[in-house]
Design an enzyme around this catalytic site. Structure first.
Site, PDB file in Angstrom:
ATOM      1  N   GLN A   1       0.966  -1.298   0.048  1.00  0.00           N
ATOM      2  CA  GLN A   1      -0.078  -0.028   0.079  1.00  0.00           C
ATOM      3  C   GLN A   1       0.701   1.423   0.013  1.00  0.00           C
ATOM      4  O   GLN A   1       0.322   2.092  -0.620  1.00  0.00           O
ATOM      5  CB  GLN A   1      -0.788   0.062   1.228  1.00  0.00           C
ATOM      6  CG  GLN A   1      -1.832   1.167   1.381  1.00  0.00           C
ATOM      7  CD  GLN A   1      -2.688   1.220   0.138  1.00  0.00           C
ATOM      8  OE1 GLN A   1      -3.433   0.189  -0.187  1.00  0.00           O
ATOM      9  NE2 GLN A   1      -3.037   2.434  -0.640  1.00  0.00           N
TER      10      GLN A   1
ATOM     11  N   HIS B   1       2.081   2.973  -3.104  1.00  0.00           N
ATOM     12  CA  HIS B   1       1.142   3.778  -4.250  1.00  0.00           C
ATOM     13  C   HIS B   1       1.450   5.320  -4.558  1.00  0.00           C
ATOM     14  O   HIS B   1       1.360   5.666  -5.331  1.00  0.00           O
ATOM     15  CB  HIS B   1      -0.364   3.624  -3.465  1.00  0.00           C
ATOM     16  CG  HIS B   1      -1.081   2.564  -4.056  1.00  0.00           C
ATOM     17  ND1 HIS B   1      -1.310   2.497  -5.532  1.00  0.00           N
ATOM     18  CD2 HIS B   1      -1.751   1.343  -3.542  1.00  0.00           C
ATOM     19  CE1 HIS B   1      -2.258   1.493  -5.586  1.00  0.00           C
ATOM     20  NE2 HIS B   1      -2.518   0.636  -4.529  1.00  0.00           N
TER      21      HIS B   1
ATOM     22  N   GLU C   1     -10.326   2.189   3.720  1.00  0.00           N
ATOM     23  CA  GLU C   1     -10.346   1.749   2.449  1.00  0.00           C
ATOM     24  C   GLU C   1     -10.382   0.274   2.307  1.00  0.00           C
ATOM     25  O   GLU C   1     -11.133  -0.572   1.814  1.00  0.00           O
ATOM     26  CB  GLU C   1      -9.701   2.355   1.475  1.00  0.00           C
ATOM     27  CG  GLU C   1      -9.831   2.073  -0.289  1.00  0.00           C
ATOM     28  CD  GLU C   1      -8.761   2.489  -0.951  1.00  0.00           C
ATOM     29  OE1 GLU C   1      -8.794   2.483  -2.191  1.00  0.00           O
ATOM     30  OE2 GLU C   1      -7.548   3.161  -0.428  1.00  0.00           O
ATOM     31  N   HIS C   2      -9.152  -0.506   2.583  1.00  0.00           N
ATOM     32  CA  HIS C   2      -8.760  -1.667   2.672  1.00  0.00           C
ATOM     33  C   HIS C   2      -8.503  -2.106   4.114  1.00  0.00           C
ATOM     34  O   HIS C   2      -7.821  -1.538   4.918  1.00  0.00           O
ATOM     35  CB  HIS C   2      -7.612  -2.266   1.892  1.00  0.00           C
ATOM     36  CG  HIS C   2      -7.783  -1.378   0.370  1.00  0.00           C
ATOM     37  ND1 HIS C   2      -6.991  -0.368   0.150  1.00  0.00           N
ATOM     38  CD2 HIS C   2      -7.995  -1.971  -0.612  1.00  0.00           C
ATOM     39  CE1 HIS C   2      -7.159  -0.004  -1.426  1.00  0.00           C
ATOM     40  NE2 HIS C   2      -7.823  -1.099  -1.555  1.00  0.00           N
TER      41      HIS C   2
ATOM     42  N   ASP D   1      -7.076  -6.178  -5.519  1.00  0.00           N
ATOM     43  CA  ASP D   1      -6.439  -4.785  -6.188  1.00  0.00           C
ATOM     44  C   ASP D   1      -6.638  -5.431  -7.630  1.00  0.00           C
ATOM     45  O   ASP D   1      -6.805  -4.667  -8.872  1.00  0.00           O
ATOM     46  CB  ASP D   1      -5.174  -4.377  -5.979  1.00  0.00           C
ATOM     47  CG  ASP D   1      -4.988  -3.561  -4.761  1.00  0.00           C
ATOM     48  OD1 ASP D   1      -6.105  -2.939  -4.516  1.00  0.00           O
ATOM     49  OD2 ASP D   1      -3.911  -3.193  -4.519  1.00  0.00           O
TER      50      ASP D   1
ATOM     51  N   HIS E   1     -53.260  18.722  -5.166  1.00  0.00           N
ATOM     52  CA  HIS E   1     -52.911  17.422  -4.908  1.00  0.00           C
ATOM     53  C   HIS E   1     -54.514  16.595  -4.615  1.00  0.00           C
ATOM     54  O   HIS E   1     -54.503  15.720  -5.121  1.00  0.00           O
ATOM     55  CB  HIS E   1     -51.734  17.472  -3.923  1.00  0.00           C
ATOM     56  CG  HIS E   1     -50.772  17.468  -4.239  1.00  0.00           C
ATOM     57  ND1 HIS E   1     -50.084  18.796  -4.579  1.00  0.00           N
ATOM     58  CD2 HIS E   1     -49.386  16.732  -4.346  1.00  0.00           C
ATOM     59  CE1 HIS E   1     -48.904  18.680  -5.004  1.00  0.00           C
ATOM     60  NE2 HIS E   1     -48.349  17.433  -4.711  1.00  0.00           N
TER      61      HIS E   1
END
Length: 428
Positions: free
Chosen positions: A255, A258, A322-323, A356, A415
């Site tokens: 990770q 990245h 996120e993960h 991924d 209405h």
């Protein structure tokens, strides 16, 4: 990585903060890009491509010849890997299709909900040092399954004026309809507003740098839909003494490479395994081509030690990663209690890297704590749902008086009349 031993819950909010993108200073420059593309179309795109990507592009659209050349240039082993991953992604997303279910809420009143594909969608794929052809699969496969009529892809060209061959192969494989050599904020502008070459879309998907992120935020202000709030990628690994230190270190580094603003978090039940993990990180880091990026990412990262399992789980849900990798002796039980996460990886042999690329789940996920309210991209991300209702004479007789009563109470006479006029006709 900074170490926090048994931090009190009062500090968890601070410990959960991500590295902040400095987006405000980008506002004026990105707005300028958007405005120039809106005004000058393809001419502005060519100017920005020359300015930012250092290459002159006359024909923005990728030709069939370029697609065929890209396919022929890739090794057979990579093409097979991409095809295998695409098949798994298709299997996972295909089962997300919903049947149309009709329900009679009142005798003579039938309601239902039907999914309809978004007609035109745009996909942005970053190029540069890490051309994310895997994201083409993650976005292109569900777009195709949903039935989107037009799928536009934009990606920046390299110095020779070409898009990465694997990106082009993946795009052709999943049925992307048009591919353009445009990157950055100008690509988002092109898909949002349309140019002479690039069609306007209804929703934009895909990751990108801070310029792309800012552009997606700004086009939202003009009514265009985007996939989700975006930010730097992140992982949280929850481990105990049964975890393999080399696995944990590898997951953290996968990770960290990245980007410099990516964040990795490690939650442990004690310090027993920490030294071994740190040693593994040091050794594995030396072997990484993106070592300098990973080192800067690790500087933004934290180790949280919480002996109480329920507290550790509560911290994970507060962080909303996120993960999330759960590498503990009772990983499945802990996973069942997770309520805030983008995607969860259970056990020693479930690295984030598998999700991924090829397990089948989607890797386009909410970051920066948005997993508390947002889900990752799915088949439904490429669809909209329309509700229907149909009333018979019996239905309006049953439900009409209810609506008359409610409309009168809200002082909406028209209405009420829309119902009353029908009931009167039935009584005639």
């Amino acid at each position: 990585m900074k170490i926090y031993n048994n931090p009190s819950p009062e500090t968890w909010s601070e410990l959960s903060k991500r590295p902040q993108l400095e987006l405000e200073f980008l506002d004026s420059s990105v707005r300028n890009v958007l405005n120039r593309v809106k005004k000058s179309g393809d001419d502005a795109l060519r100017e920005f491509t020359l300015q930012f990507d250092k290459v002159s592009i006359q024909e923005l659209r990728v030709s069939d010849a370029e697609l065929n050349e890209a396919e022929q240039s890739l090794p057979a082993s990579l093409k097979k890997a991409i095809t295998t991953a695409a098949a798994n992604i298709e299997k996972f997303h295909a089962v997300q299709k919903r049947d149309v279910l009709k329900v009679e809420t009142t005798p003579g009143v039938v309601c239902w909900r039907k999914g309809v594909a978004i007609e035109k969608v745009g996909i942005y794929i970053p190029g540069g040092s890490a051309p994310l052809f895997s994201t083409v699969l993650m976005l292109g496969v569900p777009a195709k399954l949903a039935g989107c009529k037009e799928v536009i892809l934009c990606s920046p060209p390299d110095k020779s004026g070409k898009i990465n061959a694997a990106i082009l192969f993946a795009a052709k494989l999943v049925g992307v309809t048009k591919i353009f050599k445009v990157g950055g904020a100008q690509a988002i502008a092109a898909m949002a507003f349309g140019t002479q070459s690039i069609p306007k879309v209804h929703k934009i998907f895909g990751p990108g740098n801070q310029y792309v992120t800012k552009a997606k935020q700004l086009v939202m202000e003009e009514g265009l839909a985007i996939d989700m709030p975006a930010g730097p990628s992140e992982v949280l690994v929850m481990a105990d003494e049964t975890a393999d230190a080399s696995f944990v270190a590898a997951d953290l580094l996968s990770q960290a490479e990245h980007g410099e603003d990516s964040q990795v978090m490690l939650v442990l039940n004690n310090e027993a395994i920490l030294a071994a993990i740190q040693e593994e990180i040091s050794q594995q880091l030396e072997q990484l081509p993106r070592k300098s990026i990973a080192e800067k990412s690790l500087a933004n990262s934290r180790v949280i030690i919480l002996a109480d399992e329920q507290k550790a789980l509560a911290f994970v849900n507060e962080y909303a990663p996120e993960h999330l990798i759960i590498n503990t002796k009772n990983a499945e039980a802990i996973a069942g209690a997770v309520i805030n996460a983008g995607s969860v990886f259970i056990g020693n042999y479930s690295p984030e890297a598998i999700g991924d690329y090829a397990s089948g789940t989607n890797h386009t996920l909410p970051t920066n704590g948005f997993a508390k309210a947002f889900a990752g991209v799915s088949l439904e991300s490429f669809m909209k749902y329309i509700t229907f209702q149909q009333l018979t004479e019996e239905g309006i007789r049953h439900l009409g008086p209810v609506v008359e009563e409610m409309a009168e109470a809200e002082q909406l006479a028209a209405h009420k009349h829309a119902v009353s006029v029908r009931l009167a006709r039935l009584k005639a």
